[in-house]
Scaffold this active site. Structure first.
Site, PDB file in Angstrom:
ATOM      1  CB  CYS A   2      -0.891   0.037   1.247  1.00  0.00           C
ATOM      2  SG  CYS A   2      -1.948  -1.405   1.471  1.00  0.00           S
ATOM      3  CB  CYS A  18      -3.547  -1.798  -1.745  1.00  0.00           C
ATOM      4  SG  CYS A  18      -5.069  -1.524  -0.805  1.00  0.00           S
ATOM      5  CG  ASP A  29      16.903  32.681 -16.941  1.00  0.00           C
ATOM      6  OD1 ASP A  29      16.325  32.090 -17.850  1.00  0.00           O
ATOM      7  OD2 ASP A  29      16.319  33.441 -16.128  1.00  0.00           O
TER       8      ASP A  29
END
Length: 452
Positions: A14, A44, A414
């Site tokens: 799970c 599950c 940038d």
């Protein structure tokens, strides 16, 4: 990193938050679903682990992360672990040992699990035929598909489709809609803001909560639309010429959006920085944005090199696309073109758009390498490989590394990064103190510089 719990008495594993309450002494933990499946456990039926993101932890060794990117690109769809190991410069035995140590499963087991989980989501979310689901998920044959689904889910694809919940299928108004799991806490609003700031006119647009863009699949145009879904997922609506290899299109989109990369360790490390910390704590779910491919990232980096702000770079990109991209009529919103193919980006054609001699030569060489499929320009490449490109200067290498998923890349050239560093009073050596999370730091500086 998500930890999966497996119950030895039931043979089921799970995800966190499942309502099952097994005795602690009967449970085992695994860091990846493939590891639980390799140990013989099945997913599950209540919490459906295949519906959540299963990223490789950001603090995993760089070589493991790069190899995982190659697997996402399909390196094991028709290839072998031996060929993959040779590609990354290791022996097959050592590669398997590294993956088992850090992820609990071999490369083959991870690739198989990824294909099966994607197929299970298609069976739940769409009405594609079982045959289409098989090839959309990267399986080589229907026989192989049936075998793997029975091994992992203990049922045939037809039986799995019969079990889907009534609410599984997303509402669709044209195209194919499917859920793309995201890491916990993923901030679509912040990522969408970065995408909007850099959207290439005609190729990309952000309209409210929806991001859409054109793509090319084997020379044919297509459109992807991304919107927020429920339970922390994204909904991707795909308009494509065919569905074969859809898993790779969705994987490419996920990397561009940073939806399946775990940045939790980086957020924890950077939150304590006296200057950057407040920015990180403001947007802890901001992901490092990727690019659709290295060519788009490289063109943007070079075109924007002389621009003091992204507005001018965006206008230049729009002019380049309008002149060299393929016009596609009837597209939604403001989409008009696909991004130019590598063969269209020759130095002469680029000079005709107004680029200088130097920029045209660099982009022409980059496009030629992209057209040949140069391994240095694929996700999972190394910075050493980028450094070996003779035409790529430092700024271009850093931008490419940043967009291709290297966590220590820092695109200091940038415009928004430069503006943010200056506005915060940081000198050019500041990124050194953010190792090994410079890429995540740059993303937060971009968001700050863009005033998101």
């Amino acid at each position: 990193m998500t930890t999966y719990s497996a119950v030895v008495t039931t043979g089921i594993y799970c995800r966190p938050g499942c309502g099952a309450r097994p005795l602690l002494r009967n449970t085992r933990t695994y860091e990846h679903p493939a590891a639980a499946e390799a140990a013989g456990f099945r997913a599950c039926l209540r919490c459906r682990p295949y519906r959540v993101a299963a990223p490789i932890a950001a603090d995993a060794p760089e070589l493991v992360c790069r190899t995982w990117q190659l697997i996402i690109d399909g390196a094991l769809d028709g290839g072998t672990e031996a060929a993959l190991a040779e590609r990354v410069g290791l022996s097959p035995r050592h590669l398997r040992r590294l993956f088992l140590r850090h992820l609990g499963a071999t490369p083959d087991q991870l690739a198989r699990s990824r294909r099966a989980h994607f197929a299970r989501r298609l069976l739940d979310d769409t009405d594609l035929t079982v045959l289409d689901v098989a090839f959309a998920s990267g399986f080589g044959s229907l026989r192989q598909f049936n075998r793997v689904m029975r091994e992992i889910f203990r049922a045939s694809p037809s039986d799995l489709r019969d079990r889907r919940h009534r609410s599984d299928r997303p509402a669709a108004d044209g195209g194919l809609v499917l859920r793309v799991p995201c890491v916990p806490g993923y901030d679509w609003g912040a990522v969408r803001g970065l995408l909007a700031a850099r959207a290439v006119p005609g190729v990309e647009e952000v309209d409210g909560d929806v991001y859409r863009r054109t793509i090319t699949v084997d020379g044919a145009p297509g459109v992807l639309e991304v919107a927020p879904g429920q339970d922390g997922s994204l909904l991707v609506r795909a308009h494509l010429p065919y569905w074969e290899g859809l898993i790779h299109v969705v994987g490419q989109a996920g990397r561009m959006l940073g939806a399946d990369t775990d940045h939790a360790a980086g957020v924890a490390a950077l939150s304590g920085d006296p200057v950057l910390g407040p920015l990180v704590r403001k947007r802890p779910g901001l992901a490092v944005p990727g690019a659709w491919n290295a060519l788009e990232a490289g063109v943007r980096a070079v075109v924007g090199r002389g621009a003091e702000e992204h507005g001018r770079a965006t206008a230049l990109m729009g002019a380049l696309v309008a002149k060299l991209g393929a016009y596609v009529p009837g597209l939604p919103g403001g989409l008009t073109h696909t991004f130019p193919e590598p063969a269209a980006l020759t130095p002469a054609a680029l000079r005709a758009t107004g680029l200088g001699e130097g920029e045209a030569e660099v982009l022409g060489a980059l496009a030629a390498d992209a057209g040949r499929g140069h391994p240095a320009l694929g996700h999972g490449t190394s910075r050493d490989a980028l450094a070996a490109l003779p035409y790529a200067g430092h700024d271009l290498r850093q931008e490419l590394a940043f967009r291709l998923g290297h966590r220590e890349a820092f695109p200091a050239g940038d415009p928004e990064v430069r503006a943010a560093l200056a506005g915060l009073g940081l000198d050019p050596t500041a990124p050194d103190r953010w190792r090994p999370w410079q890429a995540l730091a740059a993303a937060h500086l971009m968001a700050h510089g863009g005033t998101l």
